[in-house]
Scaffold this motif. Sequence first.
Motif, PDB file in Angstrom:
ATOM      1  N   SER A   1       0.817  -1.211   0.000  1.00 20.97           N
ATOM      2  CA  SER A   1       0.000   0.000   0.000  1.00 20.97           C
ATOM      3  C   SER A   1       0.855   1.267   0.000  1.00 20.97           C
ATOM      4  CB  SER A   1      -0.946   0.003   1.203  1.00 20.97           C
ATOM      5  OG  SER A   1      -0.200   0.102   2.398  1.00 20.97           O
ATOM      6  N   ALA A   2       2.118   1.146   0.342  1.00 18.52           N
ATOM      7  CA  ALA A   2       3.008   2.310   0.385  1.00 18.52           C
ATOM      8  C   ALA A   2       3.660   2.491  -0.974  1.00 18.52           C
ATOM      9  CB  ALA A   2       4.055   2.138   1.489  1.00 18.52           C
ATOM     10  N   GLN A   3       2.901   2.982  -1.942  1.00 16.74           N
ATOM     11  CA  GLN A   3       3.389   3.086  -3.304  1.00 16.74           C
ATOM     12  C   GLN A   3       4.137   4.387  -3.572  1.00 16.74           C
ATOM     13  OE1 GLN A   3      -0.256   2.603  -5.412  1.00 16.74           O
ATOM     14  NE2 GLN A   3      -0.342   0.417  -5.080  1.00 16.74           N
ATOM     15  N   THR A   4       3.703   5.464  -2.962  1.00 11.54           N
ATOM     16  CA  THR A   4       4.309   6.761  -3.219  1.00 11.54           C
ATOM     17  C   THR A   4       4.667   7.429  -1.896  1.00 11.54           C
ATOM     18  OG1 THR A   4       2.939   6.982  -5.182  1.00 11.54           O
ATOM     19  CG2 THR A   4       4.014   8.974  -4.380  1.00 11.54           C
ATOM     20  N   LEU A   5       5.906   7.863  -1.793  1.00 12.78           N
ATOM     21  CA  LEU A   5       6.356   8.583  -0.601  1.00 12.78           C
ATOM     22  C   LEU A   5       6.321  10.072  -0.880  1.00 12.78           C
ATOM     23  CD1 LEU A   5       9.508   6.458   0.320  1.00 12.78           C
ATOM     24  CD2 LEU A   5       7.237   6.347   1.355  1.00 12.78           C
ATOM     25  N   VAL A   6       5.906  10.839   0.124  1.00 15.42           N
ATOM     26  CA  VAL A   6       5.894  12.299   0.030  1.00 15.42           C
ATOM     27  C   VAL A   6       6.826  12.828   1.113  1.00 15.42           C
ATOM     28  CG1 VAL A   6       4.486  14.377   0.157  1.00 15.42           C
ATOM     29  CG2 VAL A   6       3.506  12.262  -0.765  1.00 15.42           C
ATOM     30  N   ASN A   7       7.804  13.627   0.709  1.00 12.48           N
ATOM     31  CA  ASN A   7       8.756  14.197   1.655  1.00 12.48           C
ATOM     32  C   ASN A   7       8.776  15.714   1.543  1.00 12.48           C
ATOM     33  OD1 ASN A   7       9.958  11.787   2.821  1.00 12.48           O
ATOM     34  ND2 ASN A   7      10.751  11.406   0.774  1.00 12.48           N
ATOM     35  N   ASP A   8       9.072  16.353   2.673  1.00  9.59           N
ATOM     36  CA  ASP A   8       9.278  17.798   2.751  1.00  9.59           C
ATOM     37  C   ASP A   8       8.153  18.599   2.087  1.00  9.59           C
ATOM     38  OD1 ASP A   8      10.677  20.056   3.617  1.00  9.59           O
ATOM     39  OD2 ASP A   8      11.739  20.243   1.710  1.00  9.59           O
ATOM     40  N   ALA A   9       6.908  18.246   2.408  1.00  9.30           N
ATOM     41  CA  ALA A   9       5.762  18.991   1.864  1.00  9.30           C
ATOM     42  C   ALA A   9       5.617  20.313   2.610  1.00  9.30           C
ATOM     43  CB  ALA A   9       4.495  18.166   1.983  1.00  9.30           C
ATOM     44  N   TRP A  10       5.536  21.407   1.856  1.00  9.37           N
ATOM     45  CA  TRP A  10       5.359  22.722   2.473  1.00  9.37           C
ATOM     46  C   TRP A  10       4.572  23.629   1.544  1.00  9.37           C
ATOM     47  CZ3 TRP A  10       7.842  27.283   0.639  1.00  9.37           C
ATOM     48  CH2 TRP A  10       8.785  27.092  -0.379  1.00  9.37           C
ATOM     49  N   VAL A  11       3.980  24.639   2.152  1.00 12.14           N
ATOM     50  CA  VAL A  11       3.195  25.649   1.441  1.00 12.14           C
ATOM     51  C   VAL A  11       3.756  27.001   1.820  1.00 12.14           C
ATOM     52  CG1 VAL A  11       0.902  26.708   1.254  1.00 12.14           C
ATOM     53  CG2 VAL A  11       1.114  24.228   1.383  1.00 12.14           C
ATOM     54  N   ARG A  12       3.843  27.901   0.857  1.00 10.08           N
ATOM     55  CA  ARG A  12       4.336  29.240   1.157  1.00 10.08           C
ATOM     56  C   ARG A  12       3.252  30.006   1.902  1.00 10.08           C
ATOM     57  NH1 ARG A  12       7.072  30.759  -3.276  1.00 10.08           N
ATOM     58  NH2 ARG A  12       8.927  29.991  -2.282  1.00 10.08           N
ATOM     59  N   ALA A  13       3.591  30.550   3.067  1.00  6.09           N
ATOM     60  CA  ALA A  13       2.665  31.366   3.847  1.00  6.09           C
ATOM     61  C   ALA A  13       2.287  32.605   3.030  1.00  6.09           C
ATOM     62  CB  ALA A  13       3.305  31.774   5.171  1.00  6.09           C
ATOM     63  N   THR A  14       1.126  33.183   3.339  1.00  2.51           N
ATOM     64  CA  THR A  14       0.641  34.340   2.574  1.00  2.51           C
ATOM     65  C   THR A  14       0.452  35.549   3.477  1.00  2.51           C
ATOM     66  OG1 THR A  14      -1.688  33.749   2.895  1.00  2.51           O
ATOM     67  CG2 THR A  14      -0.585  32.822   0.954  1.00  2.51           C
ATOM     68  N   VAL A  15       0.215  36.677   2.844  1.00  2.00           N
ATOM     69  CA  VAL A  15      -0.179  37.883   3.565  1.00  2.00           C
ATOM     70  C   VAL A  15      -1.686  38.027   3.409  1.00  2.00           C
ATOM     71  CG1 VAL A  15       2.053  39.025   3.269  1.00  2.00           C
ATOM     72  CG2 VAL A  15       0.270  39.357   1.551  1.00  2.00           C
ATOM     73  N   ALA A  16      -2.298  38.818   4.259  1.00  2.00           N
ATOM     74  CA  ALA A  16      -3.751  39.014   4.205  1.00  2.00           C
ATOM     75  C   ALA A  16      -4.168  39.479   2.819  1.00  2.00           C
ATOM     76  CB  ALA A  16      -4.184  40.022   5.260  1.00  2.00           C
ATOM     77  N   GLY A  17      -5.194  38.854   2.276  1.00  2.00           N
ATOM     78  CA  GLY A  17      -5.729  39.243   0.980  1.00  2.00           C
ATOM     79  C   GLY A  17      -5.043  38.612  -0.221  1.00  2.00           C
ATOM     80  N   GLN A  18      -3.948  37.928  -0.011  1.00  2.00           N
ATOM     81  CA  GLN A  18      -3.257  37.282  -1.129  1.00  2.00           C
ATOM     82  C   GLN A  18      -4.137  36.146  -1.651  1.00  2.00           C
ATOM     83  OE1 GLN A  18       0.837  36.267  -0.304  1.00  2.00           O
ATOM     84  NE2 GLN A  18       0.886  34.703  -1.906  1.00  2.00           N
ATOM     85  N   PRO A  19      -4.420  36.099  -2.951  1.00  2.00           N
ATOM     86  CA  PRO A  19      -5.383  35.132  -3.476  1.00  2.00           C
ATOM     87  C   PRO A  19      -4.840  33.735  -3.746  1.00  2.00           C
ATOM     88  CG  PRO A  19      -4.669  36.566  -5.238  1.00  2.00           C
ATOM     89  CD  PRO A  19      -4.024  37.080  -3.966  1.00  2.00           C
ATOM     90  N   SER A  20      -3.501  33.587  -3.829  1.00  2.00           N
ATOM     91  CA  SER A  20      -2.965  32.271  -4.182  1.00  2.00           C
ATOM     92  C   SER A  20      -1.597  32.059  -3.563  1.00  2.00           C
ATOM     93  CB  SER A  20      -2.880  32.130  -5.700  1.00  2.00           C
ATOM     94  OG  SER A  20      -2.004  33.101  -6.232  1.00  2.00           O
ATOM     95  N   THR A  21      -1.199  30.798  -3.539  1.00  2.00           N
ATOM     96  CA  THR A  21       0.120  30.435  -3.049  1.00  2.00           C
ATOM     97  C   THR A  21       0.506  29.110  -3.676  1.00  2.00           C
ATOM     98  OG1 THR A  21       1.533  30.285  -1.083  1.00  2.00           O
ATOM     99  CG2 THR A  21      -0.635  29.211  -0.947  1.00  2.00           C
ATOM    100  N   GLY A  22       1.724  28.677  -3.407  1.00  2.00           N
ATOM    101  CA  GLY A  22       2.211  27.429  -3.968  1.00  2.00           C
ATOM    102  C   GLY A  22       2.455  26.382  -2.901  1.00  2.00           C
ATOM    103  N   ALA A  23       2.334  25.127  -3.309  1.00  2.00           N
ATOM    104  CA  ALA A  23       2.664  23.988  -2.448  1.00  2.00           C
ATOM    105  C   ALA A  23       3.780  23.205  -3.139  1.00  2.00           C
ATOM    106  CB  ALA A  23       1.447  23.097  -2.231  1.00  2.00           C
TER     107      ALA A  23
END
Length: 163
Positions: free
Chosen positions: A26-48
């Motif tokens: 069942s462990a087919q795909t490993l995900v490492n170091d997942a992070w999202v860029r924090a935003t400022v108020a009102g910012q409509p989008s960000t990256g993961a």
Amino acid sequence: MTSLYAKRFKQLALGLSLIGMAWQASAQTLVNDAWVRATVAGQPSTGAFMTLQADTDSKLLSVQSPVAKTVQIHQMSMKDDVMKMGQVESVELPAGKPVSLDPGGYHVMLMDLNAQVQEGSKVPLTLVVENAKGEKETINVEAEARALGTMDHSKMMDHSKMQ
């Protein structure tokens, strides 16, 4: 008496090895170091961003998150000193090779955010990966929101008009 213990030990060892095989299957795909860029108020989008490694030839098909109304997989590239960015249908994950989703290449765009992404918060992401046999795997990830100190490519290009 000794043979009874030996028999029980073999049964226990067999049971544990079967559990290990089921976990590995069942462990087919490993995900490492997942992070999202924090935003400022009102910012409509960000990256993961993250690193993925599949044990068989696979592809990342989609990502969802409750923090955004729209989630897309994008690719950024440079050609003749011009940055191009756009949505892709999937990201190939060759067997056993780590594939980085980072600000300068493939990445996940979280658009039409429901609220500001605060530094240090956890952002839930649900990834769907499909192997070469057509079997789909759903992976739930908690990505840490990291500081704005690095380049924020979502401000470099307006993603709201992209299709």
